[in-house]
Design a protein around this motif. Structure first.
Motif, PDB file in Angstrom:
ATOM      1  N   THR A 214       7.736 -12.477  10.260  1.00  0.00           N
ATOM      2  CA  THR A 214       9.008 -13.193  10.347  1.00  0.00           C
ATOM      3  C   THR A 214       9.464 -13.485   8.928  1.00  0.00           C
ATOM      4  N   ASP A 215      10.706 -13.136   8.632  1.00  0.00           N
ATOM      5  CA  ASP A 215      11.216 -13.388   7.285  1.00  0.00           C
ATOM      6  C   ASP A 215      11.376 -14.881   7.047  1.00  0.00           C
ATOM      7  N   VAL A 216      11.148 -15.255   5.798  1.00  0.00           N
ATOM      8  CA  VAL A 216      11.259 -16.655   5.369  1.00  0.00           C
ATOM      9  C   VAL A 216      12.436 -16.673   4.399  1.00  0.00           C
ATOM     10  N   VAL A 217      13.566 -17.217   4.859  1.00  0.00           N
ATOM     11  CA  VAL A 217      14.826 -17.025   4.147  1.00  0.00           C
ATOM     12  C   VAL A 217      15.345 -18.366   3.630  1.00  0.00           C
ATOM     13  N   PRO A 218      15.794 -18.443   2.355  1.00  0.00           N
ATOM     14  CA  PRO A 218      16.334 -19.702   1.838  1.00  0.00           C
ATOM     15  C   PRO A 218      17.512 -20.183   2.684  1.00  0.00           C
ATOM     16  N   ASN A 219      17.594 -21.485   2.894  1.00  0.00           N
ATOM     17  CA  ASN A 219      18.691 -22.106   3.653  1.00  0.00           C
ATOM     18  C   ASN A 219      18.789 -21.635   5.088  1.00  0.00           C
ATOM     19  N   ARG A 220      17.673 -21.198   5.644  1.00  0.00           N
ATOM     20  CA  ARG A 220      17.680 -20.765   7.033  1.00  0.00           C
ATOM     21  C   ARG A 220      16.375 -21.234   7.672  1.00  0.00           C
ATOM     22  N   HIS A 221      16.445 -21.684   8.915  1.00  0.00           N
ATOM     23  CA  HIS A 221      15.233 -22.151   9.575  1.00  0.00           C
ATOM     24  C   HIS A 221      14.801 -21.116  10.598  1.00  0.00           C
ATOM     25  N   ASN A 222      13.783 -20.365  10.282  1.00  0.00           N
ATOM     26  CA  ASN A 222      13.241 -19.398  11.245  1.00  0.00           C
ATOM     27  C   ASN A 222      12.033 -20.007  11.946  1.00  0.00           C
ATOM     28  N   ARG A 223      11.767 -19.477  13.145  1.00  0.00           N
ATOM     29  CA  ARG A 223      10.658 -20.014  13.915  1.00  0.00           C
ATOM     30  C   ARG A 223       9.782 -18.878  14.404  1.00  0.00           C
ATOM     31  N   MET A 224       8.522 -19.158  14.603  1.00  0.00           N
ATOM     32  CA  MET A 224       7.647 -18.207  15.282  1.00  0.00           C
ATOM     33  C   MET A 224       6.491 -18.998  15.872  1.00  0.00           C
ATOM     34  N   TRP A 225       5.680 -18.342  16.688  1.00  0.00           N
ATOM     35  CA  TRP A 225       4.530 -19.056  17.244  1.00  0.00           C
ATOM     36  C   TRP A 225       3.333 -18.131  17.312  1.00  0.00           C
ATOM     37  N   VAL A 226       2.152 -18.733  17.317  1.00  0.00           N
ATOM     38  CA  VAL A 226       0.902 -17.975  17.474  1.00  0.00           C
ATOM     39  C   VAL A 226       0.044 -18.735  18.475  1.00  0.00           C
ATOM     40  N   GLU A 227      -0.841 -18.000  19.117  1.00  0.00           N
ATOM     41  CA  GLU A 227      -1.760 -18.671  20.036  1.00  0.00           C
ATOM     42  C   GLU A 227      -3.108 -17.960  19.955  1.00  0.00           C
ATOM     43  N   PRO A 228      -3.874 -18.243  18.881  1.00  0.00           N
ATOM     44  CA  PRO A 228      -5.140 -17.532  18.692  1.00  0.00           C
ATOM     45  C   PRO A 228      -6.125 -17.860  19.812  1.00  0.00           C
ATOM     46  N   THR A 229      -6.804 -16.838  20.297  1.00  0.00           N
ATOM     47  CA  THR A 229      -7.760 -17.023  21.392  1.00  0.00           C
ATOM     48  C   THR A 229      -9.194 -16.852  20.922  1.00  0.00           C
ATOM     49  N   GLU A 230      -9.389 -16.617  19.616  1.00  0.00           N
ATOM     50  CA  GLU A 230     -10.750 -16.496  19.082  1.00  0.00           C
ATOM     51  C   GLU A 230     -10.817 -17.271  17.781  1.00  0.00           C
ATOM     52  N   THR A 231     -11.992 -17.864  17.508  1.00  0.00           N
ATOM     53  CA  THR A 231     -12.153 -18.570  16.237  1.00  0.00           C
ATOM     54  C   THR A 231     -12.494 -17.547  15.155  1.00  0.00           C
ATOM     55  N   GLY A 232     -12.327 -17.966  13.894  1.00  0.00           N
ATOM     56  CA  GLY A 232     -12.642 -17.068  12.779  1.00  0.00           C
ATOM     57  C   GLY A 232     -11.564 -17.152  11.720  1.00  0.00           C
ATOM     58  N   THR A 233     -11.748 -16.361  10.668  1.00  0.00           N
ATOM     59  CA  THR A 233     -10.770 -16.344   9.582  1.00  0.00           C
ATOM     60  C   THR A 233      -9.989 -15.043   9.640  1.00  0.00           C
ATOM     61  N   PHE A 234      -8.686 -15.144   9.591  1.00  0.00           N
ATOM     62  CA  PHE A 234      -7.839 -13.961   9.655  1.00  0.00           C
ATOM     63  C   PHE A 234      -6.984 -13.909   8.401  1.00  0.00           C
ATOM     64  N   LEU A 235      -6.724 -12.691   7.947  1.00  0.00           N
ATOM     65  CA  LEU A 235      -5.993 -12.545   6.688  1.00  0.00           C
ATOM     66  C   LEU A 235      -4.538 -12.199   6.939  1.00  0.00           C
ATOM     67  N   GLY A 236      -3.688 -12.774   6.101  1.00  0.00           N
ATOM     68  CA  GLY A 236      -2.274 -12.460   6.181  1.00  0.00           C
ATOM     69  C   GLY A 236      -1.725 -12.365   4.773  1.00  0.00           C
ATOM     70  N   GLN A 237      -0.463 -12.013   4.659  1.00  0.00           N
ATOM     71  CA  GLN A 237       0.134 -11.961   3.338  1.00  0.00           C
ATOM     72  C   GLN A 237       1.641 -11.939   3.432  1.00  0.00           C
ATOM     73  N   CYS A 238       2.266 -12.173   2.280  1.00  0.00           N
ATOM     74  CA  CYS A 238       3.705 -12.059   2.201  1.00  0.00           C
ATOM     75  C   CYS A 238       4.057 -10.587   2.362  1.00  0.00           C
ATOM     76  N   ALA A 239       5.021 -10.300   3.236  1.00  0.00           N
ATOM     77  CA  ALA A 239       5.325  -8.906   3.555  1.00  0.00           C
ATOM     78  C   ALA A 239       6.736  -8.520   3.136  1.00  0.00           C
ATOM     79  N   GLU A 240       7.288  -9.260   2.172  1.00  0.00           N
ATOM     80  CA  GLU A 240       8.632  -8.919   1.681  1.00  0.00           C
ATOM     81  C   GLU A 240       8.564  -9.076   0.173  1.00  0.00           C
ATOM     82  N   TYR A 241       8.940  -8.030  -0.559  1.00  0.00           N
ATOM     83  CA  TYR A 241       8.833  -8.103  -2.028  1.00  0.00           C
ATOM     84  C   TYR A 241       9.621  -9.292  -2.548  1.00  0.00           C
ATOM     85  N   CYS A 242       8.924 -10.179  -3.290  1.00  0.00           N
ATOM     86  CA  CYS A 242       9.557 -11.436  -3.692  1.00  0.00           C
ATOM     87  C   CYS A 242       9.361 -11.718  -5.167  1.00  0.00           C
ATOM     88  N   GLY A 243       9.047 -10.687  -5.946  1.00  0.00           N
ATOM     89  CA  GLY A 243       8.892 -10.899  -7.387  1.00  0.00           C
ATOM     90  C   GLY A 243       7.527 -10.423  -7.853  1.00  0.00           C
TER      91      GLY A 243
END
Ligand code: CUA
Length: 367
Positions: A214-243
């Protein structure tokens, strides 16, 4: 005609570019593919060493939205694979069946126009696109229309160049770069609803195993949800070139059992350490520019330009995943963060060695 190094024969005249680039591109591509396949077990092993469940993989979902996205992607891949098989089979069959045979120099019959064929290759693709469009629209609608149940955990994520601010408004907890969540089970469902904001430019929030981007945009409120069903550590990252340091805008999601999550939140609500033995280090912190950008409970520091440091040592990495959070790395980071993350907006603090030691000793108490 001349021979390009590597044995490829080119019919271009000398000075032509495409003919020379062809084999280079092919070699680079092949090297990339082989390197990716060859290093996959290594990246997997590294991730496992770190207590991390798996490398980011959208085909191994452990959360409701990611599961719908995988089902949709299988449908799209299935249809595309079917088209690929049909088209390439017909192509190869035609090439073989109608190849020029020895002694046959006659021109094949030239056929122009065929209404049935033209109708078929207009209507069939339209139907395929319609199926893909409806399936995609249904998945998007299902994910976006979902309303937060009363017991949902609410988290606000603020993207910054180049780190993630994480706030739990109902719990009074603020942290950075490591999102802690409770697991959701059949008996005790507890999804997390995320409000996404940006402090500067466009970022994109992505944890492949938990949900789509989900894009994270200045002056805009975006929403999303997650519902993890397993414990543990998961990796994520910024997916839009931002500098400059887009690549080091990493994210960890730690999914706990409900009890562990409550313990974590309670520890985060504790006041920051006021250990008297590190008073010298706290004085260094309060007398330098650190306080303008960072917040630290119980001190004058209330900046929001950089991460909240009140419970710095509860995090496993520093610099949004740029380095592991050890005493040695922390000292080196404060001395000059650019050695880990060139272009980072935190300046080198120009402290002398005793000050660095005192400040590091203080930071290490911020559990
Ligand atoms: Cu933030 Cu890329």
């Amino acid at each position: 005609m001349f021979t390009v190094p590597g044995g490829w024969v080119s019919t271009e005249t000398e000075g032509g570019r495409a003919d020379v680039l062809g084999p280079k591109v092919a070699r680079a591509w092949l090297t990339g593919v082989i390197a990716t396949i060859a290093t996959f077990p290594v990246t997997r092993a590294l991730a496992a060493d770190d207590g991390v469940r798996a490398v980011p993989n959208m085909f191994a979902p452990v959360s409701a939205p990611a599961e719908s996205i995988r089902e949709l992607s299988f449908l799209v891949l299935g249809i595309s694979a079917g088209i690929f098989v049909v088209v390439s089979s017909v192509l190869f069959w035609c090439v073989y069946r109608y190849r020029q045979k020895p002694g046959d120099d006659s021109e094949p019959p030239q056929v122009y126009g065929s209404n049935p064929i033209e109708w078929a290759w207009t209507i069939v693709p339209i139907l395929i696109v319609l199926v893909l469009f409806l399936a995609t629209a249904r998945t998007i609608n299902e994910l976006q229309a979902s309303e937060a149940p009363p017991n949902a955990l609410k988290v606000t994520i603020v993207g910054h160049q180049w780190w993630w601010e994480i706030r739990y408004p109902d719990l009074g907890v603020v942290t950075a770069n490591e999102l802690h969540l409770p697991v959701s089970s059949a008996g005790a469902q507890r999804p997390t609803y995320l409000a996404l904001e940006s402090a500067d430019v466009i970022h994109s929030f992505w944890i492949p195993q938990l949900a789509g981007k989900t894009d994270v945009v200045p002056n805009r409120h975006n929403r999303m949800w997650v519902e993890p069903t397993e414990t543990g550590t998961f990796l994520g990252q910024c997916a839009e070139y931002c500098g400059t340091q887009h690549a080091k805008m990493l994210l960890r999601v730690i999914v706990h059992t409900p009890q562990e999550f409550d313990r974590w939140a309670a520890a985060q609500r504790q006041p920051a350490s006021s250990d008297a033995s590190v008073a010298a280090g706290r004085a260094v912190f309060q007398n330098t520019a650190c306080v303008n950008c960072h917040t630290l409970d119980g001190t004058i520091a209330d900046g929001r330009f950089g991460p909240d440091l009140s419970h710095l040592m509860s995090r496993t990495t520093i610099g949004a995943g740029a380095a592991t959070n050890t005493a040695k790395n922390l000292r080196a980071w404060v001395d000059d963060p650019h050695q880990f993350k060139p272009g980072v907006l935190m300046p080198a603090m120009k402290l002398d060695d005793p000050q660095l030691d005192q400040l590091t000793a203080y930071l290490l108490t911020l559990k």
